[in-house]
Enzyme design. Structure first.
Site, PDB file in Angstrom:
ATOM      1  N   HIS A 170       4.461  11.572   9.885  1.00  0.00           N
ATOM      2  CA  HIS A 170       3.412  11.349   9.016  1.00  0.00           C
ATOM      3  C   HIS A 170       2.372  12.928  10.062  1.00  0.00           C
ATOM      4  CE1 HIS A 170      -0.107   9.901   7.096  1.00  0.00           C
ATOM      5  NE2 HIS A 170      -0.751   9.653   8.526  1.00  0.00           N
ATOM      6  N   LYS A 179       1.136  -1.031   0.201  1.00  0.00           N
ATOM      7  CA  LYS A 179      -0.219  -0.278  -0.485  1.00  0.00           C
ATOM      8  C   LYS A 179       0.662   1.030  -0.166  1.00  0.00           C
ATOM      9  CE  LYS A 179      -2.323   3.257   2.166  1.00  0.00           C
ATOM     10  NZ  LYS A 179      -2.112   4.951   2.083  1.00  0.00           N
TER      11      LYS A 179
HETATM   12  C1  MEV Z   1       0.965   4.589   5.002  1.00  0.00           C
HETATM   13  O1  MEV Z   1      -0.347   5.483   4.151  1.00  0.00           O
HETATM   14  C2  MEV Z   1       1.503   3.640   4.271  1.00  0.00           C
HETATM   15  C3  MEV Z   1       2.489   2.854   5.321  1.00  0.00           C
HETATM   16  O2  MEV Z   1       1.531   1.927   5.890  1.00  0.00           O
HETATM   17  C4  MEV Z   1       3.198   1.953   4.542  1.00  0.00           C
HETATM   18  C5  MEV Z   1       4.345   1.259   5.053  1.00  0.00           C
HETATM   19  O3  MEV Z   1       3.437   0.616   6.742  1.00  0.00           O
HETATM   20  O4  MEV Z   1       5.369   0.504   4.812  1.00  0.00           O
HETATM   21  C6  MEV Z   1       3.633   3.688   6.001  1.00  0.00           C
END
Ligand code: MEV
Length: 452
Positions: A395, A282
């Protein structure tokens, strides 16, 4: 109270009449929506008309931000990647990865293949061997009958590469495919492929109907579907980064060697564990989809192909891989990407034209490399954060403005909060607590602010 009546002929109503109907049926007669929806229309009527005509029943536009991730060194050329996406941290993460690899040789991409596939799915309940020989003997007819569709593509170096019968009766009684492979050059080729397949189905039906070789019951061939496959395991690109492990300065509390090992394990976990693989991939598609959308390509097709490819061994796995042998950190992605730079939206959508110009009007294969690099960069940024400080730090820093906008904070208050969280991890609860404290209102009232 919503009435929610069904309606006949909605598509024939004018834009204004559609909106009026929606307001009466679903929005409590609130006429303020008229101005709200109008405020999202483009001021240039010609451009608005273009958008209106992309789909049916357009009532307004839906905005996504177009962000730029600069400093992407790919095969020796530096690109500024256009990314259309709503998720706060994606562009920042891509830009951070691009900067990191800019100083370590950048991304190397290789297009391994560009073949696309489509099928005429049909039912035939006769002698399979006889049908196979018959098709083989009449192959030229399929090429001849599709010539009017393929001539232009052939002039550009593409066309139909092969046509073959596939017997799938062991999976479904009577089920066969005419499988055709295509080279579609700089176009994604969906319309081209589907037009060829529709003609091939006609040719097949006529050839069998007119043949003396088949009995009357064998002649009852049923064409079920004629459609390209979005799974393109022969249209593959690889993007790679590498550097000596000692150059992996993770600017955190662990050594480059420890970082490399943790990163390697994070990728291994995604290679063996579907729950993690899904989130891992994702994150890859955060980067891929953003560039795919900005360049007017079909992100649903790209996602579908990617996820099928990730399951090709029978278990859903990571699309990226890592190796840390001989003191070298290597990290790469390999995935199918069926992209176009001509046809479709590419010459119509003004933002798509801008994005392609920004990328230097790439060929489809060059764009495959760019998009793969954006996916790899995104995954690198995510894993780098996950195995060190955690994902929430970056984030939530990017998400802070969304929270503050939700609270309807002033520009002054926004400045205060950016400074306040400089050395702290942003959380929703802490933002609201501090916000209420600043305004001198009870913390419980945040619910009211939130829903104001
Ligand atoms: C968030 O949009 C995507 C992540 O969860 C990807 C990952 O965990 O590798 C940060």
């Amino acid at each position: 109270m919503n009435k929610g009546q069904s309606i006949k002929g909605f598509s024939k109503l004018s834009k204004e009449a559609k909106i009026e109907w929606l307001i009466n049926e679903y929005l409590d007669g609130d006429e303020s929506y008229i101005d709200f929806l109008r405020s999202y229309l483009h001021p240039d009527a010609k451009i608005q008309k273009l958008h209106d005509e992309f789909i049916e029943n357009t009532i307004t536009n839906y905005y996504l931000p177009l962000g730029i991730a600069p400093n992407f060194l790919i095969n020796g050329k530096i690109y500024a990647l256009p990314m259309a996406i709503e998720e706060s941290s994606v562009v920042a993460a891509a830009a951070k990865s691009a900067n990191f690899w800019l100083e370590r040789g950048g991304f190397t991409t290789t297009v391994l293949s560009t073949t696309k596939i489509g099928h005429v799915h049909f039912m035939y309940f006769g002698d399979g061997e006889k049908l196979k020989k018959f098709i083989e003997r009449h192959l030229a007819k399929f090429y001849e009958d599709t010539h009017h569709i393929t001539a232009n593509m052939q002039a550009r170096g593409g066309g139909i590469l092969s046509i073959a019968l596939k017997n799938l009766t062991h999976k479904l009684e009577g089920y066969y495919q005419l499988e055709a492979k295509f080279e579609t050059c700089d176009s994604m080729g969906a319309n081209f492929i589907n037009s060829c397949l529709e003609q091939m189905a006609k040719t097949l039906t006529i050839l069998i109907a007119e043949s003396q070789e088949f009995s009357e019951s064998e002649k009852h061939v049923q064409i079920v579907m004629r459609i390209l496959s979005n799974y393109t395991p022969e249209c593959i690109v690889k993007a790679e980064v590498s550097c000596p492990i000692e150059q992996l300065n993770a600017d955190d509390d662990i050594t480059p060697q420890e970082f490399a090992e943790k990163f390697y394990r994070a990728v291994k976990i995604a290679e063996i564990e579907p729950y993690r693989a899904t989130t891992h991939n994702k994150g890859i598609f955060n980067g891929i989809d953003a560039v795919v959308i900005a360049t007017g390509n079909d992100f649903r097709a790209v996602e579908a192909a990617g996820h099928t490819y990730a399951s090709r061994d029978g278990q859903y796995k990571s699309l990226t891989h890592c190796d840390i042998s001989d003191g070298i950190f290597r990290f790469w992605i390999e995935l199918p990407l069926a992209l176009g730079v001509v046809g479709g939206l590419t010459s119509l959508h003004p933002m798509v034209r801008f994005s392609l110009a920004l990328l230097g009007k790439p060929s489809a294969t060059e764009l495959m490399g760019i998009v793969a690099a954006s996916g790899l960069a995104q995954n690198f940024a995510a894993l780098r954060a996950l195995v060190t400080s955690g994902i929430q730090k970056g984030h939530m820093k990017m998400h802070l403005l969304n929270i503050l906008n939700q609270l309807e904070a002033t520009e002054e208050e926004k400045k205060f909060f950016i400074n306040y969280f400089k050395d702290k991890v942003v959380t929703y609860a802490e933002t609201v607590r501090k916000f209420c404290e600043l305004r001198g209102i009870p913390a419980e009232s945040y619910v009211n602010i939130h829903h104001k």
